[in-house]
Design a protein around this motif. Structure first.
Motif, PDB file in Angstrom:
ATOM      1  N   ILE A  43     -63.025 -19.743  88.938  1.00 16.67           N
ATOM      2  CA  ILE A  43     -62.382 -21.446  90.339  1.00 16.67           C
ATOM      3  C   ILE A  43     -62.846 -21.811  91.340  1.00 16.67           C
ATOM      4  N   SER A  44     -62.196 -20.645  92.340  1.00 17.11           N
ATOM      5  CA  SER A  44     -61.587 -20.406  93.166  1.00 17.11           C
ATOM      6  C   SER A  44     -63.273 -21.477  94.573  1.00 17.11           C
ATOM      7  N   GLU A  45     -64.156 -20.578  93.642  1.00 17.42           N
ATOM      8  CA  GLU A  45     -65.170 -20.472  94.291  1.00 17.42           C
ATOM      9  C   GLU A  45     -65.957 -21.886  94.051  1.00 17.42           C
ATOM     10  N   MET A  46     -65.664 -22.956  92.718  1.00 21.43           N
ATOM     11  CA  MET A  46     -66.120 -24.121  93.129  1.00 21.43           C
ATOM     12  C   MET A  46     -65.249 -25.005  93.448  1.00 21.43           C
ATOM     13  N   ALA A  47     -63.949 -24.660  94.106  1.00 16.93           N
ATOM     14  CA  ALA A  47     -63.191 -25.825  95.057  1.00 16.93           C
ATOM     15  C   ALA A  47     -63.983 -25.126  96.009  1.00 16.93           C
ATOM     16  N   ARG A  48     -63.919 -24.416  96.177  1.00 16.79           N
ATOM     17  CA  ARG A  48     -63.833 -23.975  97.381  1.00 16.79           C
ATOM     18  C   ARG A  48     -65.389 -24.977  98.049  1.00 16.79           C
ATOM     19  N   ASN A  49     -66.702 -25.059  97.587  1.00 15.78           N
ATOM     20  CA  ASN A  49     -67.690 -25.268  97.176  1.00 15.78           C
ATOM     21  C   ASN A  49     -67.838 -26.943  97.873  1.00 15.78           C
ATOM     22  N   ILE A  50     -67.026 -27.561  96.584  1.00 14.97           N
ATOM     23  CA  ILE A  50     -66.262 -29.437  97.135  1.00 14.97           C
ATOM     24  C   ILE A  50     -65.746 -28.829  99.066  1.00 14.97           C
ATOM     25  N   TYR A  51     -64.862 -28.208  98.638  1.00 11.76           N
ATOM     26  CA  TYR A  51     -64.093 -28.490 100.128  1.00 11.76           C
ATOM     27  C   TYR A  51     -65.371 -28.339 101.598  1.00 11.76           C
ATOM     28  N   LEU A  52     -65.584 -27.009 101.074  1.00 15.45           N
ATOM     29  CA  LEU A  52     -67.178 -27.209 102.393  1.00 15.45           C
ATOM     30  C   LEU A  52     -67.843 -27.926 102.078  1.00 15.45           C
ATOM     31  N   TYR A  53     -68.340 -28.596 101.252  1.00 15.01           N
ATOM     32  CA  TYR A  53     -69.293 -29.151 101.684  1.00 15.01           C
ATOM     33  C   TYR A  53     -69.556 -30.536 101.250  1.00 15.01           C
ATOM     34  N   ALA A  54     -68.845 -31.113 100.024  1.00 13.81           N
ATOM     35  CA  ALA A  54     -68.210 -32.314  99.673  1.00 13.81           C
ATOM     36  C   ALA A  54     -66.957 -33.266 100.522  1.00 13.81           C
ATOM     37  N   GLN A  55     -65.869 -32.848 101.264  1.00 14.36           N
ATOM     38  CA  GLN A  55     -65.131 -32.398 101.539  1.00 14.36           C
ATOM     39  C   GLN A  55     -64.206 -32.984  99.900  1.00 14.36           C
ATOM     40  N   LYS A  56     -64.759 -33.840  98.756  1.00 12.71           N
ATOM     41  CA  LYS A  56     -63.552 -33.844  98.539  1.00 12.71           C
ATOM     42  C   LYS A  56     -64.392 -34.192  96.464  1.00 12.71           C
ATOM     43  N   GLY A  57     -63.453 -34.137  95.639  1.00 15.43           N
ATOM     44  CA  GLY A  57     -63.808 -33.895  94.811  1.00 15.43           C
ATOM     45  C   GLY A  57     -62.569 -33.256  93.947  1.00 15.43           C
ATOM     46  N   SER A  58     -62.904 -32.980  92.063  1.00 15.46           N
ATOM     47  CA  SER A  58     -61.851 -32.031  91.057  1.00 15.46           C
ATOM     48  C   SER A  58     -62.347 -30.926  91.061  1.00 15.46           C
ATOM     49  N   ILE A  59     -61.422 -30.503  90.904  1.00 18.66           N
ATOM     50  CA  ILE A  59     -61.580 -29.616  89.427  1.00 18.66           C
ATOM     51  C   ILE A  59     -61.049 -29.717  87.951  1.00 18.66           C
ATOM     52  N   CYS A  60     -61.802 -29.615  86.593  1.00 20.09           N
ATOM     53  CA  CYS A  60     -60.917 -30.483  85.706  1.00 20.09           C
ATOM     54  C   CYS A  60     -60.611 -28.999  84.748  1.00 20.09           C
ATOM     55  N   ILE A  61     -59.640 -28.391  84.006  1.00 25.23           N
ATOM     56  CA  ILE A  61     -59.202 -27.600  83.399  1.00 25.23           C
ATOM     57  C   ILE A  61     -59.144 -28.187  81.496  1.00 25.23           C
ATOM     58  N   GLU A  62     -59.762 -27.475  80.762  1.00 27.89           N
ATOM     59  CA  GLU A  62     -59.385 -28.248  79.328  1.00 27.89           C
ATOM     60  C   GLU A  62     -59.886 -26.521  78.649  1.00 27.89           C
ATOM     61  N   GLN A  63     -58.960 -26.817  77.334  1.00 22.67           N
ATOM     62  CA  GLN A  63     -58.779 -26.069  76.299  1.00 22.67           C
ATOM     63  C   GLN A  63     -60.103 -26.507  75.429  1.00 22.67           C
ATOM     64  N   ILE A  64     -60.513 -25.947  75.064  1.00 23.33           N
ATOM     65  CA  ILE A  64     -61.705 -26.072  74.320  1.00 23.33           C
ATOM     66  C   ILE A  64     -62.240 -25.336  72.838  1.00 23.33           C
ATOM     67  N   HIS A  65     -62.105 -25.623  71.266  1.00 20.54           N
ATOM     68  CA  HIS A  65     -62.248 -25.383  70.578  1.00 20.54           C
ATOM     69  C   HIS A  65     -63.478 -25.509  69.611  1.00 20.54           C
ATOM     70  N   THR A  66     -64.169 -24.724  68.815  1.00 19.37           N
ATOM     71  CA  THR A  66     -64.914 -24.468  68.052  1.00 19.37           C
ATOM     72  C   THR A  66     -64.696 -24.266  66.537  1.00 19.37           C
ATOM     73  N   VAL A  67     -65.025 -24.559  65.086  1.00 16.41           N
ATOM     74  CA  VAL A  67     -64.977 -23.874  64.420  1.00 16.41           C
ATOM     75  C   VAL A  67     -64.206 -22.669  64.580  1.00 16.41           C
ATOM     76  N   ASP A  68     -64.761 -21.746  64.841  1.00 22.75           N
ATOM     77  CA  ASP A  68     -64.821 -20.139  64.785  1.00 22.75           C
ATOM     78  C   ASP A  68     -63.645 -19.948  66.289  1.00 22.75           C
ATOM     79  N   ARG A  69     -63.760 -20.289  67.438  1.00 22.88           N
ATOM     80  CA  ARG A  69     -63.424 -19.673  69.003  1.00 22.88           C
ATOM     81  C   ARG A  69     -62.534 -21.101  69.531  1.00 22.88           C
ATOM     82  N   VAL A  70     -62.029 -20.433  70.661  1.00 25.76           N
ATOM     83  CA  VAL A  70     -61.223 -21.300  71.847  1.00 25.76           C
ATOM     84  C   VAL A  70     -61.588 -20.577  72.693  1.00 25.76           C
ATOM     85  N   GLY A  71     -61.944 -22.108  73.630  1.00 22.38           N
ATOM     86  CA  GLY A  71     -62.123 -21.675  75.052  1.00 22.38           C
ATOM     87  C   GLY A  71     -61.069 -22.063  76.641  1.00 22.38           C
ATOM     88  N   ILE A  72     -61.837 -21.851  77.069  1.00 20.34           N
ATOM     89  CA  ILE A  72     -61.759 -22.643  78.561  1.00 20.34           C
ATOM     90  C   ILE A  72     -62.863 -23.553  78.962  1.00 20.34           C
TER      91      ILE A  72
END
Length: 134
Positions: A43-72
């Motif tokens: 997240i830090s690397e992606m956010a830093r890229n936004i800050y350095l190269y695009a000046q603004k953007g968003s980092i969105c984080i969500e919980q995801i599910h499949t039948v047998d897995r949970v992830g971020i």
């Protein structure tokens, strides 16, 4: 309970906020401390890229599910200049800002799934997933 949060990246403090939010959500989902650190670093690397190269953007984080897995799922979205050569940007050691060049290749290694879509003049979207190990 579904968890989804976004942080607008405008200042360096927003990088810290996004990183902490990611670590907190990962902890809530049951990720161990090593994977929490991997997720926070990506997240830090992606956010830093936004800050350095695009000046603004968003980092969105969500919980995801499949039948047998949970992830971020972590998405980095900006309306910056875009990446002219994605293949080159994904090479270890490549940096357009004089840094170490560990950013995007590092993010790809830290996470289980990685997808990047960029259009010059329109922006970049990176979507990554880390699956919870049982």
């Amino acid at each position: 309970m579904e968890i989804q949060s976004c942080v607008k990246i405008i200042s360096e403090w927003d990088i810290v906020a996004a990183r902490q939010m990611g670590r907190d959500i990962a902890k809530q989902l049951g990720f161990g401390t090593v994977d929490q650190a991997r997720i926070a670093t990506a997240i830090s690397e992606m956010a830093r890229n936004i800050y350095l190269y695009a000046q603004k953007g968003s980092i969105c984080i969500e919980q995801i599910h499949t039948v047998d897995r949970v992830g971020i799922k972590v998405s980095s979205i900006d309306e910056g200049p875009g990446i002219t050569d994605i293949r080159r940007a994904m090479e270890d050691g490549f940096s357009s800002s004089g840094g170490l060049g560990a950013g995007l290749p590092g993010v790809r290694r830290l996470m289980d799934e990685f997808n990047i879509d960029s259009e010059v003049g329109k922006g970049t979207e990176i979507v990554t997933i880390k699956w919870l190990r049982k």
